[in-house]
Design an enzyme around this catalytic site. Structure first.
Site, PDB file in Angstrom:
ATOM      1  N   LYS A   1       0.836  -1.212   0.000  1.00 34.65           N
ATOM      2  CA  LYS A   1       0.000   0.000   0.000  1.00 34.65           C
ATOM      3  C   LYS A   1       0.867   1.257   0.000  1.00 34.65           C
ATOM      4  CE  LYS A   1      -2.259  -1.004   3.848  1.00 34.65           C
ATOM      5  NZ  LYS A   1      -1.706  -2.314   4.261  1.00 34.65           N
TER       6      LYS A   1
ATOM      7  N   ARG B   1      -9.723   0.626   8.884  1.00 32.42           N
ATOM      8  CA  ARG B   1      -9.309  -0.742   9.207  1.00 32.42           C
ATOM      9  C   ARG B   1     -10.413  -1.515   9.905  1.00 32.42           C
ATOM     10  NH1 ARG B   1      -3.391   0.199   9.231  1.00 32.42           N
ATOM     11  NH2 ARG B   1      -2.285  -1.708   9.683  1.00 32.42           N
TER      12      ARG B   1
ATOM     13  N   ARG C   1      11.468  -6.351   4.523  1.00 29.28           N
ATOM     14  CA  ARG C   1      11.389  -4.950   4.962  1.00 29.28           C
ATOM     15  C   ARG C   1      12.144  -4.778   6.277  1.00 29.28           C
ATOM     16  NH1 ARG C   1       5.568  -2.226   5.341  1.00 29.28           N
ATOM     17  NH2 ARG C   1       5.362  -3.301   7.321  1.00 29.28           N
TER      18      ARG C   1
ATOM     19  N   ARG D   1      10.971  -0.568  12.283  1.00 24.76           N
ATOM     20  CA  ARG D   1       9.603  -0.685  12.792  1.00 24.76           C
ATOM     21  C   ARG D   1       9.523  -1.799  13.822  1.00 24.76           C
ATOM     22  NH1 ARG D   1       4.792  -0.186   8.506  1.00 24.76           N
ATOM     23  NH2 ARG D   1       3.833  -1.281  10.249  1.00 24.76           N
TER      24      ARG D   1
ATOM     25  N   ARG E   1      -0.868  -9.273  13.367  1.00 25.44           N
ATOM     26  CA  ARG E   1      -1.424  -8.230  12.487  1.00 25.44           C
ATOM     27  C   ARG E   1      -2.267  -8.851  11.371  1.00 25.44           C
ATOM     28  NH1 ARG E   1       3.782  -5.356  10.826  1.00 25.44           N
ATOM     29  NH2 ARG E   1       2.481  -3.968   9.606  1.00 25.44           N
TER      30      ARG E   1
END
Ligand code: AMP
Length: 193
Positions: A13, A88, A127, A135, A146
């Site tokens: 995204k 969300r 990532r 993060r 998640r």
């Protein structure tokens, strides 16, 4: 142009939003980025959100909706925006609908990036490696949580927007350029619809 990018964590995204920002001169509103900035700045919202984010849960709808209401009222949003990571939950989507109706405006489209769960795990691991673990929630354990949260609370938005005739889905497992091409094609259709 007002868009929602919908998809699980690691679906791309943010990457696609950045491209759309450049192409269409609109702003990217990432609630995750805003919350991370609040955590880094140690604001009251940040202090409240940190623990929830670290365990992969969702920050309360009230907080998030207020953040979006305030942010979309800023002048740089006048030309349009891409919502990345919001809504969300169904409650957030309903609040957004009310907000837009009050403003006498509407969404251009909701773009769903479809990606299989196994691919997401490897993307998030990449990532985490590439960003040096910047993060706190980029680890396999939190990612699993998640994903669970995504399937339970966010995936129902697919049928929510489908019912409203707003959902457009793209195959998020293709290359970044290919996904971008799919999005451009459907936005061309939305513009002439
Ligand atoms: P993201 O960068 O979009 O993956 O968001 C990171 C974390 O921020 C999420 O796991 C949630 O804890 C929190 N968050 C971001 N956006 C929202 C939202 N719209 N509603 C609730 N929590 C959110």
């Amino acid at each position: 142009m007002k868009l929602i990018l919908l998809g699980p964590p690691g679906a791309g995204k943010g990457t696609q939003a950045e491209r759309l920002v450049k192409k269409h001169g609109i702003v990217q509103l990432s609630t995750g980025d805003m919350l991370r900035a609040a955590v880094a700045a140690g604001t009251p919202i940040g202090l409240q959100a940190k623990e929830v984010m670290d365990r992969g849960d969702l920050v309360s709808d009230d907080i998030i909706v207020k953040i979006i209401e305030d942010r979309t009222a800023e002048p740089d949003c006048a030309n349009g925006y891409i919502l990345d990571g919001f809504p969300r939950t169904i409650a957030q989507a309903e609040a957004l609908e009310d907000m837009l109706a009050k403003q006498g405006t509407a969404l251009t489209a909701v773009i769903e990036l479809r990606v299989d769960d196994e691919i997401l795990v490897s993307r998030i691991e990449t990532r985490a490696r590439e960003t040096g673990g910047a993060r706190a929630d980029d680890n396999v354990e939190t990612l699993r949580k998640r994903m669970e949260v995504y399937h339970a609370q966010t995936a129902p938005l697919v049928s929510f927007y489908e019912k409203r005739g707003m959902l457009r889905s793209v195959d998020g497992m293709k290359s970044i350029d290919d996904v971008a091409g799919q999005i451009d094609a459907l936005l061309g259709e939305a513009a002439t619809a």
